[in-house]
Design a protein around this motif. Structure first.
Motif, PDB file in Angstrom:
ATOM      1  N   SER A 110      20.465  78.886   7.215  1.00 22.69           N
ATOM      2  CA  SER A 110      20.580  80.345   7.158  1.00 22.69           C
ATOM      3  C   SER A 110      20.059  80.893   5.849  1.00 22.69           C
ATOM      4  O   SER A 110      19.979  80.191   4.835  1.00 22.69           O
ATOM      5  N   SER A 111      19.690  82.169   5.889  1.00 20.84           N
ATOM      6  CA  SER A 111      19.238  82.871   4.694  1.00 20.84           C
ATOM      7  C   SER A 111      19.831  84.275   4.688  1.00 20.84           C
ATOM      8  O   SER A 111      19.853  84.955   5.724  1.00 20.84           O
ATOM      9  N   LEU A 112      20.322  84.666   3.527  1.00 24.71           N
ATOM     10  CA  LEU A 112      20.811  86.032   3.340  1.00 24.71           C
ATOM     11  C   LEU A 112      19.629  86.902   2.941  1.00 24.71           C
ATOM     12  O   LEU A 112      18.871  86.561   2.029  1.00 24.71           O
ATOM     13  N   ILE A 113      19.448  88.009   3.651  1.00 26.12           N
ATOM     14  CA  ILE A 113      18.293  88.885   3.425  1.00 26.12           C
ATOM     15  C   ILE A 113      18.775  90.209   2.834  1.00 26.12           C
ATOM     16  O   ILE A 113      19.676  90.854   3.374  1.00 26.12           O
ATOM     17  N   LYS A 114      18.152  90.605   1.742  1.00 30.77           N
ATOM     18  CA  LYS A 114      18.479  91.881   1.115  1.00 30.77           C
ATOM     19  C   LYS A 114      17.305  92.827   1.253  1.00 30.77           C
ATOM     20  O   LYS A 114      16.166  92.482   0.937  1.00 30.77           O
ATOM     21  N   LYS A 115      17.578  94.038   1.742  1.00 34.43           N
ATOM     22  CA  LYS A 115      16.571  95.092   1.825  1.00 34.43           C
ATOM     23  C   LYS A 115      17.178  96.351   1.218  1.00 34.43           C
ATOM     24  O   LYS A 115      18.092  96.953   1.796  1.00 34.43           O
ATOM     25  N   LYS A 116      16.696  96.689   0.040  1.00 38.54           N
ATOM     26  CA  LYS A 116      17.282  97.789  -0.736  1.00 38.54           C
ATOM     27  C   LYS A 116      18.756  97.487  -0.980  1.00 38.54           C
ATOM     28  O   LYS A 116      19.090  96.490  -1.599  1.00 38.54           O
ATOM     29  N   ASP A 117      19.656  98.300  -0.428  1.00 38.09           N
ATOM     30  CA  ASP A 117      21.078  98.059  -0.687  1.00 38.09           C
ATOM     31  C   ASP A 117      21.798  97.477   0.532  1.00 38.09           C
ATOM     32  O   ASP A 117      23.025  97.464   0.579  1.00 38.09           O
ATOM     33  N   LYS A 118      21.041  96.992   1.498  1.00 36.48           N
ATOM     34  CA  LYS A 118      21.641  96.447   2.717  1.00 36.48           C
ATOM     35  C   LYS A 118      21.380  94.953   2.826  1.00 36.48           C
ATOM     36  O   LYS A 118      20.398  94.435   2.297  1.00 36.48           O
ATOM     37  N   TYR A 119      22.273  94.252   3.541  1.00 37.24           N
ATOM     38  CA  TYR A 119      22.154  92.812   3.728  1.00 37.24           C
ATOM     39  C   TYR A 119      22.096  92.461   5.216  1.00 37.24           C
ATOM     40  O   TYR A 119      22.766  93.097   6.043  1.00 37.24           O
ATOM     41  N   PHE A 120      21.295  91.468   5.517  1.00 33.13           N
ATOM     42  CA  PHE A 120      21.170  90.956   6.878  1.00 33.13           C
ATOM     43  C   PHE A 120      21.228  89.425   6.826  1.00 33.13           C
ATOM     44  O   PHE A 120      21.008  88.815   5.780  1.00 33.13           O
ATOM     45  N   GLY A 121      21.535  88.848   7.965  1.00 28.54           N
ATOM     46  CA  GLY A 121      21.573  87.396   8.041  1.00 28.54           C
ATOM     47  C   GLY A 121      20.509  86.860   8.981  1.00 28.54           C
ATOM     48  O   GLY A 121      20.217  87.473  10.012  1.00 28.54           O
ATOM     49  N   LEU A 122      19.913  85.717   8.617  1.00 32.95           N
ATOM     50  CA  LEU A 122      18.957  85.040   9.489  1.00 32.95           C
ATOM     51  C   LEU A 122      19.382  83.582   9.630  1.00 32.95           C
ATOM     52  O   LEU A 122      19.634  82.907   8.627  1.00 32.95           O
ATOM     53  N   ILE A 123      19.486  83.130  10.876  1.00 35.60           N
ATOM     54  CA  ILE A 123      19.802  81.730  11.152  1.00 35.60           C
ATOM     55  C   ILE A 123      18.632  81.119  11.908  1.00 35.60           C
ATOM     56  O   ILE A 123      18.264  81.587  12.983  1.00 35.60           O
ATOM     57  N   ASN A 124      18.043  80.088  11.319  1.00 34.90           N
ATOM     58  CA  ASN A 124      16.962  79.355  11.978  1.00 34.90           C
ATOM     59  C   ASN A 124      17.568  78.153  12.695  1.00 34.90           C
ATOM     60  O   ASN A 124      18.268  77.341  12.092  1.00 34.90           O
ATOM     61  N   LEU A 125      17.278  78.041  14.004  1.00 39.19           N
ATOM     62  CA  LEU A 125      17.819  76.945  14.806  1.00 39.19           C
ATOM     63  C   LEU A 125      16.665  76.136  15.376  1.00 39.19           C
ATOM     64  O   LEU A 125      16.013  76.561  16.329  1.00 39.19           O
ATOM     65  N   PRO A 126      16.368  74.943  14.827  1.00 37.27           N
ATOM     66  CA  PRO A 126      15.222  74.154  15.305  1.00 37.27           C
ATOM     67  C   PRO A 126      15.422  73.556  16.687  1.00 37.27           C
ATOM     68  O   PRO A 126      14.467  73.326  17.411  1.00 37.27           O
ATOM     69  N   LYS A 127      16.677  73.247  17.051  1.00 34.58           N
ATOM     70  CA  LYS A 127      16.947  72.675  18.373  1.00 34.58           C
ATOM     71  C   LYS A 127      18.424  72.853  18.705  1.00 34.58           C
ATOM     72  O   LYS A 127      19.238  73.149  17.836  1.00 34.58           O
ATOM     73  N   PHE A 128      18.766  72.656  19.968  1.00 35.52           N
ATOM     74  CA  PHE A 128      20.153  72.757  20.407  1.00 35.52           C
ATOM     75  C   PHE A 128      20.752  71.351  20.385  1.00 35.52           C
ATOM     76  O   PHE A 128      20.895  70.685  21.403  1.00 35.52           O
ATOM     77  N   TYR A 129      21.128  70.914  19.194  1.00 35.10           N
ATOM     78  CA  TYR A 129      21.555  69.543  18.974  1.00 35.10           C
ATOM     79  C   TYR A 129      23.048  69.367  19.258  1.00 35.10           C
ATOM     80  O   TYR A 129      23.824  70.317  19.263  1.00 35.10           O
ATOM     81  N   PHE A 130      23.421  68.127  19.463  1.00 36.18           N
ATOM     82  CA  PHE A 130      24.825  67.775  19.642  1.00 36.18           C
ATOM     83  C   PHE A 130      24.978  66.275  19.488  1.00 36.18           C
ATOM     84  O   PHE A 130      24.007  65.525  19.560  1.00 36.18           O
ATOM     85  N   ASN A 131      26.207  65.832  19.260  1.00 38.02           N
ATOM     86  CA  ASN A 131      26.522  64.413  19.172  1.00 38.02           C
ATOM     87  C   ASN A 131      27.004  63.949  20.536  1.00 38.02           C
ATOM     88  O   ASN A 131      28.054  64.373  21.004  1.00 38.02           O
ATOM     89  N   ALA A 132      26.215  63.089  21.176  1.00 39.39           N
ATOM     90  CA  ALA A 132      26.542  62.658  22.536  1.00 39.39           C
ATOM     91  C   ALA A 132      27.867  61.920  22.602  1.00 39.39           C
ATOM     92  O   ALA A 132      28.569  61.959  23.627  1.00 39.39           O
ATOM     93  N   GLU A 133      28.244  61.234  21.517  1.00 34.93           N
ATOM     94  CA  GLU A 133      29.484  60.457  21.524  1.00 34.93           C
ATOM     95  C   GLU A 133      30.702  61.319  21.220  1.00 34.93           C
ATOM     96  O   GLU A 133      31.806  61.007  21.648  1.00 34.93           O
ATOM     97  N   ASP A 134      30.493  62.400  20.467  1.00 36.36           N
ATOM     98  CA  ASP A 134      31.615  63.273  20.113  1.00 36.36           C
ATOM     99  C   ASP A 134      31.081  64.692  19.962  1.00 36.36           C
ATOM    100  O   ASP A 134      30.676  65.103  18.878  1.00 36.36           O
ATOM    101  N   TYR A 135      31.095  65.445  21.071  1.00 34.64           N
ATOM    102  CA  TYR A 135      30.481  66.775  21.085  1.00 34.64           C
ATOM    103  C   TYR A 135      31.069  67.682  20.010  1.00 34.64           C
ATOM    104  O   TYR A 135      30.356  68.463  19.376  1.00 34.64           O
ATOM    105  N   ASN A 136      32.367  67.590  19.785  1.00 33.27           N
ATOM    106  CA  ASN A 136      33.033  68.508  18.867  1.00 33.27           C
ATOM    107  C   ASN A 136      32.843  68.148  17.398  1.00 33.27           C
ATOM    108  O   ASN A 136      33.235  68.911  16.516  1.00 33.27           O
ATOM    109  N   SER A 137      32.212  66.994  17.123  1.00 29.36           N
ATOM    110  CA  SER A 137      32.037  66.607  15.724  1.00 29.36           C
ATOM    111  C   SER A 137      31.016  67.503  15.030  1.00 29.36           C
ATOM    112  O   SER A 137      31.216  67.933  13.905  1.00 29.36           O
ATOM    113  N   ARG A 138      29.907  67.744  15.700  1.00 21.08           N
ATOM    114  CA  ARG A 138      28.908  68.671  15.173  1.00 21.08           C
ATOM    115  C   ARG A 138      27.929  69.028  16.262  1.00 21.08           C
ATOM    116  O   ARG A 138      27.414  68.161  16.957  1.00 21.08           O
ATOM    117  N   ASN A 139      27.669  70.314  16.437  1.00 18.81           N
ATOM    118  CA  ASN A 139      26.666  70.766  17.391  1.00 18.81           C
ATOM    119  C   ASN A 139      26.103  72.100  16.927  1.00 18.81           C
ATOM    120  O   ASN A 139      26.618  72.723  15.993  1.00 18.81           O
TER     121      ASN A 139
END
Length: 702
Positions: free
Chosen positions: A345-374
């Motif tokens: 993610s990157s925090l974006i500043k434009k003048k006095d306002k802030y926006f967020g950008l999240i770059n997602l390269p793929k829809f990943y997950f841990n096949a052995e433990d889905y809830n560990s990280r996805n």
């Protein structure tokens, strides 16, 4: 489902032929039972397999004669019967004839390369291999090989002569080589490269060629159904394990070319910033060798074996860019760092306002433990961190995201809606399944933009389509996404056998289901059409699912029940304002002009083999390339920075700091991100108008 069907095959004896018959029988059974749209084995199917197989054997039509094809054509409409009867005569006939023609070609190219090439006379090579005919006689075959070898030699000859001229400008006193010497050396390099190719090809055995025959059959079902021979399955398993050693790029073979289809974030190729999707690798040179090896026409696995290597070693790739230019790039091999395949993610500043950008390269997950990280849980964490910074809007960047986990896509969509359907899935012979978000909590309810391009596929299209159908946010990007609306399963063929004396049989990747939007439309072929269309370098290049061989068709099913998001108001006005901005944006106009030029270059089918014409063409290309370098000069008025938690990480990890610095620089030069922030501001403006009936002065945005 195919997984619960009982089936056994017990081979009677151990031999290559018995193994091949077993594979034909087993794969035919699996495809018939498991594939979403199983083909009817008839004359039409037979002809498709026939054509696909001959193209695999001889894509540039430099081995077979027309007389060979005339002989083979007697089988054109019989392959369906051969598959049912496990009859292999056609395979053996073509395999043996190919070996014969291959041996003849080996003698032919050596003979041609003993004589000097004349680069002063008018000569043309036609590279439209689909349309050129097979040769009728030995004289025509020699002419075809002569042009191919001359073209390869001319490329080296030009590069060497051009470099010598540049060196002379720097040092007029240096020793030079004559054109005769350069031509002879260039011819020798071509000979060595072609010899390397023949050496590799001669190492292929009957099993390797039979795998090509099998894939001619299975790929006729659709472009994502594929047979993995045992060693291919091993490589696939390694790629799925998440740890790669090499240059950090994914490759695909199209006809005789090895093309880069993905540059893996964090890998050596990515760090060097000199390799791009669409580049074709022509040659590979090891640091301890004097000459490069041509990989044109080489098997993909052999090419990969040349390109990959131990961490810390150098490999030099000769690349043909999408604009037609040729360039050598040095890459130091390394372990590909997987952290960069996760959401960032990157925090974006434009003048006095802030926006967020999240770059997602793929829809990943841990096949052995889905809830560990996805992907969904990681994006949720980033949004919560953005909320602590009181952002005014959020961008989810799905450009170049080829997909991944279906469940992750559903969970991710659930972060932006209350409850409801996200995607519909249909398997053959089964009722449709509606996958819902059942969690009533909304992690982000503010202005939302989804960024996509032609390479956003599968799970990316599911998320973008859901956001679009709910009118939850604005989709901005290419005219449409990739258009892959199918899901595949990997089936280990060995598990279907009660007993097996034929060794490892590999696996098959089979298309088992189709995705559908909640509005009932398929994403297959059609993809997701952006609300705000922004041209990019791929705009006029055939790169989507619809441009592949044998894609499954587009269709519709009944829509699911859902209600539109009520907070996105002024939808038409938002899109209209964005279009007006882009029409006036010189950067967008230049990008569109560049995309048209790239398309024109890629569609050229005839190349001059006369040096002066060849040089003139390259000089024109270089001028165009220099003209379009202005695209890289663009800088937005946005400021990009890491979130506080990552700033603390960077203090301990200088490599991560360098990655983020470079990423933020690229974002500042990214006109598409600039427009995404403009759209977020427009969404905010429309909300104020709807809620207050007036726009506060500080919210006015042009």
């Amino acid at each position: 489902m195919v997984g619960v069907v009982s089936c056994s095959f017990t081979p009677k004896q151990k031999s290559n032929e018995e193994r091949q018959k077993l594979l034909i029988d087993l794969i035919s059974f699996v495809l018939d039972k498991a594939h979403f749209d199983a083909r009817v084995l008839n004359d039409e199917f037979s002809e498709e397999v026939y054509n696909a197989y001959l193209e695999k054997l001889d894509p540039q039509k430099r081995y077979f004669y027309q007389s060979d094809i005339d002989e083979f054509s007697a089988h054109k409409h019989q392959l369906d019967d051969y598959i049912r009867d496990k009859e292999l005569d056609f395979f053996f006939q073509t395999y043996e004839r190919f070996q014969q023609r291959f041996a003849e070609s080996k003698l032919l190219y050596k003979s041609i390369l003993t004589k000097k090439f004349d680069f002063t006379r008018k000569d043309i090579i036609d590279v439209d291999y689909e349309e050129i005919p097979y040769v009728e006689n030995e004289k025509q075959m020699k002419q075809r090989w002569h042009k191919r070898l001359k073209y390869s030699t001319l490329s080296t000859y030009f590069d060497t002569l051009d470099q010598q001229e540049k060196d002379l400008e720097k040092n007029p006193d240096q020793k030079t080589k004559s054109k005769i010497e350069i031509e002879e050396e260039s011819r020798k390099i071509t000979e060595n490269s072609v010899s390397e190719y023949f050496d590799f090809a001669e190492e292929l055995n009957e099993k390797d060629w039979f795998a090509q025959y099998i894939n001619a059959i299975v790929e006729t079902y659709d472009p994502h159904t594929y047979y993995f021979a045992p060693k291919d399955k091993d490589r696939f398993d390694i790629s799925m394990s998440g740890k790669l050693e090499g240059i950090g790029a994914r490759l695909q073979k199209k006809k005789d070319n090895i093309k880069i289809t993905e540059v893996i974030s964090g890998g050596p190729a990515w760090r060097g910033e000199e390799v791009e999707v669409g580049d074709v690798i022509l040659k590979v040179k090891q640091e301890d060798e004097d000459e490069a090896v041509s990989i044109v026409g080489m098997r993909l696995d052999n090419a990969v074996s040349l390109i990959k290597g131990p961490k810390g070693t150098k490999v030099t790739l000769t690349l043909k860019r999408v604009d037609g230019s040729i360039e050598d790039v040095d890459i130091i091999r390394d372990i590909v760092e997987l952290e960069e395949t996760y959401a960032k993610s990157s925090l974006i500043k434009k003048k006095d306002k802030y926006f967020g950008l999240i770059n997602l390269p793929k829809f990943y997950f841990n096949a052995e433990d889905y809830n560990s990280r996805n992907a969904a849980s990681d994006v949720k964490k980033e949004i919560e961190r953005f909320k602590n910074k009181n952002i005014d809007g959020l961008v989810i960047d799905l450009r170049n995201n080829g997909g991944g986990s279906l469940k992750t896509a559903v969970d991710l969509a659930g972060l932006f809606i209350k409850t409801g359907p996200v995607v519909q899935v249909k398997s053959r012979g089964a009722r449709k399944q509606v996958l819902d978000d059942n969690n009533p909590s909304i992690v982000w309810d503010g202005p939302l933009v989804i960024m996509v391009n032609e390479l956003s596929a599968s799970a990316s299209e599911i998320l973008a389509a859901a956001i679009q159908d709910y009118k939850r946010g604005i989709v901005i990007g290419s005219k449409q996404t990739y258009g892959k609306g199918t899901v595949q399963s990997i089936i280990d063929l060995n598990r279907w056998l009660r007993s097996n004396n034929n060794g490892d049989l590999g696996a098959i990747k089979v298309t088992t289901s189709k995705f559908y939007r909640i509005n009932g439309g398929s994403t297959q072929l059609e993809g997701v059409k952006s609300d705000v269309v922004v041209p990019d370098r791929y705009s006029y290049i055939e790169i989507g699912e619809k441009d592949q061989d044998n894609p499954l068709p587009y269709d519709k099913i009944a829509p699911a029940q859902y209600s539109n998001w009520s907070n996105l108001v002024g939808y038409e006005d938002i899109i209209k304002r964005s279009k007006n901005r882009m029409d006036k944006n010189d950067q967008i106009v230049l990008i569109d002009e560049s995309a048209k030029w790239l398309s024109h270059r890629r569609n050229l089918k005839q190349i001059s083999l006369k040096y002066n014409d060849y040089k003139e063409d390259i000089d024109k290309n270089e001028k165009k390339i220099k003209y379009f370098e202005k695209i890289e000069d663009y800088k937005s008025n946005l400021d990009f920075s890491s979130l506080p938690y990552e700033i603390n990480k960077i203090k301990e990890d200088t490599v991560l700091g360098e990655k983020r610095r470079r990423w933020h620089e690229n974002l500042k030069s990214d006109v598409y991100v600039d427009e995404a922030i403009n759209v977020l501001e427009d969404i905010e403006v429309e909300q104020y108008k709807a809620n207050l009936g007036v726009i506060p002065e500080e919210k006015v945005h042009e």
